[in-house]
Design a protein around this motif. Structure first.
Motif, mmCIF file in Angstrom:
data_model
loop_
_atom_site.group_PDB
_atom_site.id
_atom_site.type_symbol
_atom_site.label_atom_id
_atom_site.label_comp_id
_atom_site.label_asym_id
_atom_site.label_seq_id
_atom_site.Cartn_x
_atom_site.Cartn_y
_atom_site.Cartn_z
ATOM 1 N N LYS A 1 2.332 -37.508 33.048
ATOM 2 C CA LYS A 1 1.932 -36.108 32.911
ATOM 3 C C LYS A 1 3.145 -35.184 33.072
ATOM 4 O O LYS A 1 3.949 -35.338 33.986
ATOM 5 N N LEU A 2 3.272 -34.230 32.176
ATOM 6 C CA LEU A 2 4.326 -33.227 32.252
ATOM 7 C C LEU A 2 4.064 -32.319 33.452
ATOM 8 O O LEU A 2 2.944 -31.839 33.643
ATOM 9 N N THR B 1 8.663 -38.967 40.391
ATOM 10 C CA THR B 1 8.914 -38.163 39.199
ATOM 11 C C THR B 1 10.171 -38.628 38.487
ATOM 12 O O THR B 1 11.032 -39.286 39.065
ATOM 13 N N ASN C 1 0.311 -37.430 27.108
ATOM 14 C CA ASN C 1 0.447 -36.569 28.286
ATOM 15 C C ASN C 1 1.879 -36.106 28.516
ATOM 16 O O ASN C 1 2.109 -35.079 29.145
ATOM 17 N N ALA C 2 2.853 -36.866 28.042
ATOM 18 C CA ALA C 2 4.253 -36.521 28.282
ATOM 19 C C ALA C 2 4.807 -35.553 27.237
ATOM 20 O O ALA C 2 5.918 -35.059 27.384
ATOM 21 N N PRO D 1 7.566 -41.659 31.320
ATOM 22 C CA PRO D 1 7.016 -40.347 31.654
ATOM 23 C C PRO D 1 5.508 -40.326 31.491
ATOM 24 O O PRO D 1 4.959 -40.852 30.523
ATOM 25 N N TRP E 1 8.552 -35.005 34.631
ATOM 26 C CA TRP E 1 7.281 -35.681 34.421
ATOM 27 C C TRP E 1 6.919 -36.496 35.650
ATOM 28 O O TRP E 1 7.788 -36.930 36.388
ATOM 29 N N GLN E 2 5.635 -36.743 35.836
ATOM 30 C CA GLN E 2 5.164 -37.718 36.810
ATOM 31 C C GLN E 2 5.402 -39.090 36.194
ATOM 32 O O GLN E 2 5.179 -39.274 35.006
ATOM 33 N N SER F 1 13.056 -36.887 35.532
ATOM 34 C CA SER F 1 13.453 -35.662 34.852
ATOM 35 C C SER F 1 14.587 -35.957 33.888
ATOM 36 O O SER F 1 15.366 -36.876 34.098
ATOM 37 N N GLU G 1 2.818 -27.368 32.667
ATOM 38 C CA GLU G 1 2.499 -28.176 31.492
ATOM 39 C C GLU G 1 1.757 -27.411 30.409
ATOM 40 O O GLU G 1 1.690 -27.836 29.268
#
Length: 158
Positions: free
Chosen positions: A107-108, A59, A32-33, A105, A91-92, A61, A130
């Protein structure tokens, strides 16, 4: 008799707990990242300038830049620098299942780019989601994001 049963039970328990399947090493652990292939990030030859964690939003970054951006960040003069190229990837956060208490990281969320023209130093800003789709922000948000990215201080570098 009781001790033999207990010994056999303990041996079975130890063998059972010690023989779990490990994740395959050739499988991507954090898919996901990953950045979209269309973004072609590796060809830009950017290096890490700084990282940011926002605990309120959950988040993380990383700010990347070209050599001009790194030199400008070290000198503290990123504004109005011709040829500067910065990319902020956000990213989350998600808990790392292999290391208790830290986050990695997930999800983007966004990829933001700030570039200044080589000659005029005119700054352009782009924001992608994303799926590598361009996001349109209102001018006030765009100006504040440019200012935020340009004012980031670099991590300690050799």
């Amino acid at each position: 008799m009781k001790s033999i049963t207990l010994t056999i039970l303990c041996t079975f328990l130890i063998l059972n707990l010690g023989c779990h399947v490990s994740p395959k090493l050739d499988e991507p652990v954090n898919k996901n990242a990953s950045l979209p292939a269309e973004f072609n990030f590796s060809s830009k030859r950017l290096r890490v300038i700084s990282s940011i964690i926002n605990k309120t939003k959950g988040t993380m970054s990383t700010l990347y830049g070209n050599d001009i951006a790194i030199d400008a960040a070290k000198s503290g003069n990123q504004k109005n620098t011709p040829g500067i190229e910065l990319t902020l990837i956000t990213w989350q956060q998600k808990p790392n299942k292999y290391w208790f208490g830290n986050n990695i990281p997930g999800k983007l969320i966004t990829i933001e780019t700030v570039e200044a023209n080589q000659i005029t130093a005119k700054v352009s800003y782009k924001c992608f989601n994303e799926h590598n789709q361009s996001l349109i922000l209102n001018p006030a948000d765009t100006d504040s994001r440019i200012a935020f990215i340009l004012t980031q201080k670099p991590s300690v570098m050799p």
